[in-house]
Design a protein around this motif. Structure first.
Motif, PDB file in Angstrom:
ATOM      1  N   THR A 178       0.827  -1.211   0.000  1.00  0.00           N
ATOM      2  CA  THR A 178       0.000   0.000   0.000  1.00  0.00           C
ATOM      3  C   THR A 178       0.857   1.254   0.000  1.00  0.00           C
ATOM      4  OG1 THR A 178      -1.707  -1.194   1.202  1.00  0.00           O
ATOM      5  CG2 THR A 178      -1.824   1.204   1.243  1.00  0.00           C
ATOM      6  N   SER A 179       1.961   1.229   0.709  1.00  0.00           N
ATOM      7  CA  SER A 179       2.790   2.434   0.830  1.00  0.00           C
ATOM      8  C   SER A 179       3.330   2.895  -0.504  1.00  0.00           C
ATOM      9  CB  SER A 179       3.937   2.186   1.805  1.00  0.00           C
ATOM     10  OG  SER A 179       4.734   1.104   1.343  1.00  0.00           O
ATOM     11  N   ALA A 180       3.367   2.011  -1.478  1.00  0.00           N
ATOM     12  CA  ALA A 180       3.846   2.412  -2.797  1.00  0.00           C
ATOM     13  C   ALA A 180       2.839   3.281  -3.524  1.00  0.00           C
ATOM     14  CB  ALA A 180       4.161   1.169  -3.633  1.00  0.00           C
ATOM     15  N   PHE A 181       1.580   3.273  -3.036  1.00  0.00           N
ATOM     16  CA  PHE A 181       0.532   4.019  -3.724  1.00  0.00           C
ATOM     17  C   PHE A 181       0.104   5.280  -2.984  1.00  0.00           C
ATOM     18  CE2 PHE A 181       0.227  -0.167  -5.510  1.00  0.00           C
ATOM     19  CZ  PHE A 181      -0.014   0.067  -6.850  1.00  0.00           C
ATOM     20  N   LEU A 182       0.130   5.261  -1.694  1.00  0.00           N
ATOM     21  CA  LEU A 182      -0.356   6.403  -0.935  1.00  0.00           C
ATOM     22  C   LEU A 182       0.810   7.232  -0.436  1.00  0.00           C
ATOM     23  CD1 LEU A 182      -3.251   4.802   1.110  1.00  0.00           C
ATOM     24  CD2 LEU A 182      -3.317   5.984  -1.071  1.00  0.00           C
ATOM     25  N   ARG A 183       0.823   8.513  -0.853  1.00  0.00           N
ATOM     26  CA  ARG A 183       1.929   9.387  -0.501  1.00  0.00           C
ATOM     27  C   ARG A 183       1.973   9.679   0.986  1.00  0.00           C
ATOM     28  NH1 ARG A 183      -0.441  13.760  -4.416  1.00  0.00           N
ATOM     29  NH2 ARG A 183      -1.303  11.844  -5.235  1.00  0.00           N
ATOM     30  N   ASP A 184       0.825   9.672   1.604  1.00  0.00           N
ATOM     31  CA  ASP A 184       0.792   9.945   3.043  1.00  0.00           C
ATOM     32  C   ASP A 184      -0.398   9.192   3.626  1.00  0.00           C
ATOM     33  OD1 ASP A 184       0.679  12.948   5.140  1.00  0.00           O
ATOM     34  OD2 ASP A 184       0.865  10.826   5.606  1.00  0.00           O
ATOM     35  N   MET A 185      -0.169   7.959   3.950  1.00  0.00           N
ATOM     36  CA  MET A 185      -1.277   7.090   4.353  1.00  0.00           C
ATOM     37  C   MET A 185      -1.992   7.602   5.595  1.00  0.00           C
ATOM     38  SD  MET A 185      -2.745   4.381   3.334  1.00  0.00           S
ATOM     39  CE  MET A 185      -3.867   3.116   3.916  1.00  0.00           C
ATOM     40  N   LEU A 186      -1.288   8.370   6.412  1.00  0.00           N
ATOM     41  CA  LEU A 186      -1.879   8.796   7.674  1.00  0.00           C
ATOM     42  C   LEU A 186      -2.818   9.983   7.510  1.00  0.00           C
ATOM     43  CD1 LEU A 186       1.201   8.455  10.035  1.00  0.00           C
ATOM     44  CD2 LEU A 186      -0.689   6.858   9.708  1.00  0.00           C
ATOM     45  N   SER A 187      -2.749  10.720   6.366  1.00  0.00           N
ATOM     46  CA  SER A 187      -3.568  11.928   6.267  1.00  0.00           C
ATOM     47  C   SER A 187      -4.495  11.955   5.073  1.00  0.00           C
ATOM     48  CB  SER A 187      -2.669  13.169   6.211  1.00  0.00           C
ATOM     49  OG  SER A 187      -1.917  13.172   5.005  1.00  0.00           O
ATOM     50  N   LEU A 188      -4.369  11.035   4.127  1.00  0.00           N
ATOM     51  CA  LEU A 188      -5.172  11.076   2.914  1.00  0.00           C
ATOM     52  C   LEU A 188      -5.940   9.778   2.711  1.00  0.00           C
ATOM     53  CD1 LEU A 188      -2.787  12.730   0.303  1.00  0.00           C
ATOM     54  CD2 LEU A 188      -4.791  13.752   1.360  1.00  0.00           C
ATOM     55  N   VAL A 189      -7.181   9.939   2.325  1.00  0.00           N
ATOM     56  CA  VAL A 189      -7.998   8.801   1.893  1.00  0.00           C
ATOM     57  C   VAL A 189      -8.381   9.063   0.445  1.00  0.00           C
ATOM     58  CG1 VAL A 189     -10.140   7.549   2.215  1.00  0.00           C
ATOM     59  CG2 VAL A 189      -8.881   8.366   4.202  1.00  0.00           C
ATOM     60  N   ASP A 190      -7.934   8.182  -0.438  1.00  0.00           N
ATOM     61  CA  ASP A 190      -8.128   8.365  -1.874  1.00  0.00           C
ATOM     62  C   ASP A 190      -9.478   7.775  -2.289  1.00  0.00           C
ATOM     63  OD1 ASP A 190      -7.992   8.233  -4.710  1.00  0.00           O
ATOM     64  OD2 ASP A 190      -5.811   8.264  -4.593  1.00  0.00           O
ATOM     65  N   VAL A 191     -10.297   8.599  -2.992  1.00  0.00           N
ATOM     66  CA  VAL A 191     -11.615   8.107  -3.392  1.00  0.00           C
ATOM     67  C   VAL A 191     -11.529   6.931  -4.349  1.00  0.00           C
ATOM     68  CG1 VAL A 191     -12.779  10.323  -3.005  1.00  0.00           C
ATOM     69  CG2 VAL A 191     -11.789   9.819  -5.261  1.00  0.00           C
ATOM     70  N   THR A 192     -10.409   6.821  -5.091  1.00  0.00           N
ATOM     71  CA  THR A 192     -10.289   5.680  -6.004  1.00  0.00           C
ATOM     72  C   THR A 192     -10.119   4.371  -5.249  1.00  0.00           C
ATOM     73  OG1 THR A 192      -7.897   6.016  -6.228  1.00  0.00           O
ATOM     74  CG2 THR A 192      -9.322   7.103  -7.841  1.00  0.00           C
ATOM     75  N   ASP A 193      -9.642   4.451  -3.998  1.00  0.00           N
ATOM     76  CA  ASP A 193      -9.545   3.238  -3.187  1.00  0.00           C
ATOM     77  C   ASP A 193     -10.913   2.694  -2.821  1.00  0.00           C
ATOM     78  OD1 ASP A 193      -6.799   3.418  -3.211  1.00  0.00           O
ATOM     79  OD2 ASP A 193      -6.702   4.586  -1.363  1.00  0.00           O
ATOM     80  N   TYR A 194     -11.940   3.485  -3.019  1.00  0.00           N
ATOM     81  CA  TYR A 194     -13.295   3.071  -2.663  1.00  0.00           C
ATOM     82  C   TYR A 194     -14.167   2.914  -3.898  1.00  0.00           C
ATOM     83  CZ  TYR A 194     -11.674   3.920   1.998  1.00  0.00           C
ATOM     84  OH  TYR A 194     -10.953   3.849   3.159  1.00  0.00           O
ATOM     85  N   GLY A 195     -13.489   2.769  -5.035  1.00  0.00           N
ATOM     86  CA  GLY A 195     -14.196   2.441  -6.257  1.00  0.00           C
ATOM     87  C   GLY A 195     -14.440   3.586  -7.209  1.00  0.00           C
TER      88      GLY A 195
END
Length: 761
Positions: A178-195
């Motif tokens: 996952t860390s390869a995709f999210l630049r800052d996993m602790l502060s961002l939730v990407d809408v594409t991760d939810y479809g």
């Protein structure tokens, strides 16, 4: 972030050395065949490249190998499946990572990619590494995007191509990348991760809502792409837009945690659309009372229909404010005034209607009406096309009968006229950059207590603020700048007006207006005009001037105080009276003009600072206070500070009441009027009748109707110079202009007296 560590998720399948009973030759689902005891599969304990490995002969068109364990998936989590494979003998196949997508209830999820790109084996004994990445979002590098509904998967590989070949397969690895995709996993939730899919057509409403629900205090990222939202979306976390959204006009994007214009401009990709959608959200969301433009300038390509931007609202009455930015009119034909000339009939019996209107379909509601007998700033308030009737914002003073009227539909940067009513709406710190192309603001036809504070109305082509009905009730205009587009025009050539008001209780305070035809026309009562500076001169010697402030209601109950009224004047009329002759009521009454600075330069001598213009006969002053003002003319004298414009009629000075014209200062004003008026009269020859003339010093050249006092200044003498102690009686309204009194004495006397006379009762 590694979910196998932080959340205890078991991702890695067991080694082949632990047995082949958990490795399926089918999809990996419960009950599917395994390789345990299969004729074409065997565990090899020692291999030069792999150590322990699975040796598998390809006997099916697609030879499947699936781990039967449920490898969990979560939105936002990305897994890499990796295998090392080499061909041993026989036909050389191709190999690819593959899986079987499962929902939480164990059902198969169809319509998703379940295989990664395949790799052809070309040499015996050469080790090839194949990988595939699976996750919820359709992101770059993700081979198998399964959406937010996928709960787990059965993973492994496929052999494709010719049958008969034998391959050896090292233990399969599944890891969290996952860390390869999210630049800052602790502060961002990407809408594409939810479809969410940024293809401009797929409805991403559910994905946005799911991302918002999972954010838990983090920001929501909308990455590059265009994301379609077919329904209203309310985001309760801060949203960051690298891509854009699109949605129907009727649906809303409610950014509750970063509700400001820059966020909406980024969300919708254009400033103009972003402004409309931000306004829509402003009046549909209880979380915010104001929309902050954050100092941004918005280029506007055509009139903004504010009601069309919020089509679910036909009226609104909760306090809302737009503040801190600029709206600039772009150069195009969208701002051109629509002009229609049409024949219509007017009758005093229905004083706010035009009937039998020809070509009515082409006449826009909100158009300015022009024609014979039509007062200033009369607008079309509504229309009934079927009946051929127009309802006007006010009555006409002399238009009985049928004639041709001209209707001008000005175009406005911000147009609220689509609302049936709008109240308690404010604009603060906004510059309306009209650039001589359009007008600034048109109010709703009804409403109250709308406010403009610290705004700039820069170079409106026709109007700054227009009221076409009663949406101006209680309007507050404070600390604003009205900057004319007609600075270079001579006064008679100017047509633009700062603002007009039809209803009562307007407050104009601490504004500045430059070189309009009129700064303001106020047609209601109970107005307060204070602390303003408005000037309208030009460079023409002995030039004409127009009214700065027009009071178009004779019983105006208004206060005009502490203003700087420069090269213009106050005009007081009854031009909206359908029967302009006085038949009853209070006539010209209840106006207080106090502590203003009146200045003019290079004007014709007949110019005056206060002008009363009756549009019918029989009117009179019935309550006027002009006190503490400073009247000054530069570069030549003017005749007097006040006058009656008798274009239609004069005032009836025999009925003047409650006129206070006192404490004013005059400089270069030839006739310095006052009421009460103090006159010194020197009678050099003894007479029983002394004429004491006002000499035009009563306001508006009114009648000398009453005498408050007669005080001798020294002894009264007979013709023989004997002192006499006598008192006169008075005769008022004497002389050809009714502006003198006569003192009648019991005997002929001479001397000097001070007389205080009045024009009013």
């Amino acid at each position: 972030m590694n979910k196998a560590i932080t959340e205890g998720l078991q991702l890695m399948p067991p080694a082949f050395s632990n047995g082949l009973n958990v490795w399926s030759s089918g999809d990996g689902t419960p009950g599917s065949d395994t390789y345990d005891g299969a004729a074409n599969a065997v565990f090899v304990a020692a291999d030069a490249d792999f150590g322990g490995c699975l040796e598998l002969q390809k006997t099916a068109n697609t030879q499947k190998l699936r781990f039967m364990g449920q490898t969990p998936l979560e939105p936002g989590c990305y897994l890499q499946i990796k295998a090392r494979v080499k061909a041993v003998s026989g036909a050389l196949p191709s190999v690819r990572i593959a899986g079987w997508a499962a929902a939480g209830n164990g059902s198969h999820i169809g319509g998703v990619d379940e295989t990664a790109p395949q790799v052809a084996l070309t040499t015996y004994g050469a080790v090839a590494e194949v990988t595939g990445i699976v996750g919820s979002g359709s992101r770059g590098g993700v081979d198998m995007p399964w959406g937010r509904d996928a709960d787990y998967g059965h993973f492994g590989l496929d052999l494709t191509g010719a049958n008969g070949g034998v391959v050896r397969i090292d233990d399969i690895e599944i890891t969290d990348i996952t860390s390869a995709f999210l630049r800052d996993m602790l502060s961002l939730v990407d809408v594409t991760d939810y479809g969410a899919v940024g293809d401009g057509s797929t409805d991403c409403t559910a994905a946005f809502e799911a991302a918002d629900a999972a954010a838990d205090g983090r920001r929501i990222l909308v990455p590059a792409g265009e994301f379609r939202l077919d329904s209203t979306v309310s985001l309760n976390h801060e949203a960051v837009f690298e891509g854009t959204v699109s949605m129907p006009d009727s649906q809303m994007l409610l950014l509750t945690k970063n509700f400001d214009f820059p966020a909406y401009a980024a969300a919708f990709g254009t400033e103009e659309l972003g402004f409309k959608k931000a306004f829509q959200a402003l009046i549909n969301n209880a979380d915010h009372e104001s929309l902050d433009l954050k100092g941004r300038k918005i280029t506007v390509t055509g009139p903004i229909d504010m009601q069309a931007a919020a089509p679910n609202k036909s009226s609104y009455a909760t306090r809302r404010v737009i503040r801190n930015g600029q709206l600039e009119a772009a150069s195009n034909a969208a701002w051109d005034t629509e002009v229609v000339t049409s024949q219509a009939t007017y009758s005093v019996s229905d004083s706010k209607k035009l009937t039998n209107v020809a070509n009515i379909a082409n006449i826009a509601v909100g158009s300015l009406v022009d024609g014979a007998g039509v007062g200033r700033e009369i607008y079309v308030k509504s229309k009934n096309t079927g009946a051929g009737e127009l309802t006007l914002s006010a009555a006409l003073y002399d238009a009985d009968g049928t004639q041709n009227f001209t209707f001008r539909n000005f175009k406005y940067l911000v147009d609220f006229s689509g609302f049936s009513a709008l109240s308690k709406f404010g604009m603060e710190g906004i510059e309306f950059q009209c650039n001589g192309r359009c007008s600034a603001v048109r109010l709703a036809p009804a409403g109250s207590v709308n406010a403009f504070d610290s705004c700039f109305f820069s170079r409106p082509k026709d109007r700054g603020i227009t009221s076409t009905g009663t949406g101006c009730q209680g309007i507050l205009v404070d600390n604003c700048q009205f900057l004319s587009n007609e600075d270079g025009e001579d006064v008679p050539d100017r047509v633009s007006i700062g603002l007009n008001v039809n209803a009562n209780d307007a407050k104009l305070r601490s504004n500045r207006a430059t070189r309009f035809r009129h700064f303001a026309l106020l047609a209601g009562g109970s107005n307060t005009v204070t602390g303003n500076h408005f000037f309208q001169g030009d460079s023409i010697a002995n030039g004409v001037r127009t009214a700065g402030l027009v009071l178009a209601s004779n019983n105006c109950t208004s206060t005009v105080s502490d203003n700087y009224i420069d090269n213009c004047f106050i005009e007081w009329t009854n031009e909206r009276d359908p029967t302009p002759d006085f038949t009853g009521g209070f006539s010209f009454s209840a106006l207080s003009v106090t502590a203003n600075v009146f200045l003019s330069g290079d004007v014709a001598p007949w110019f005056s600072y206060i002008v009363v213009k009756p549009y019918g006969s029989g009117h009179f002053l019935n309550g006027l206070s002009v006190t503490g003002n400073k009247f000054r003319s530069l570069n030549g004298n003017i005749d007097r500070a006040e006058r009656v414009d008798t274009s239609f009629s004069d005032l009836d000075f025999s009925r003047s009441k409650n006129v206070d014209f006192s404490g004013n200062m005059y400089h270069n004003v030839s006739v310095q009027t006052a009421n009460p008026l103090r006159i010194r009269h020197d009678q050099s020859s003894a007479s029983t009748s002394w004429p004491v003339r006002a000499e035009g010093l009563l306001p508006f050249q009114g009648f000398a109707r009453y005498v408050d006092s007669v005080v001798p200044l020294g002894a009264l003498k007979s013709s023989g110079n004997s002192t006499r102690y006598i008192v006169p009686y008075t005769e008022t309204q004497q002389g050809p202009d009714n502006d003198e009194i006569r003192l009648r004495w019991g005997e002929a006397v001479k001397g000097e007296v001070q007389v205080i006379m009045r024009m009013d009762s």
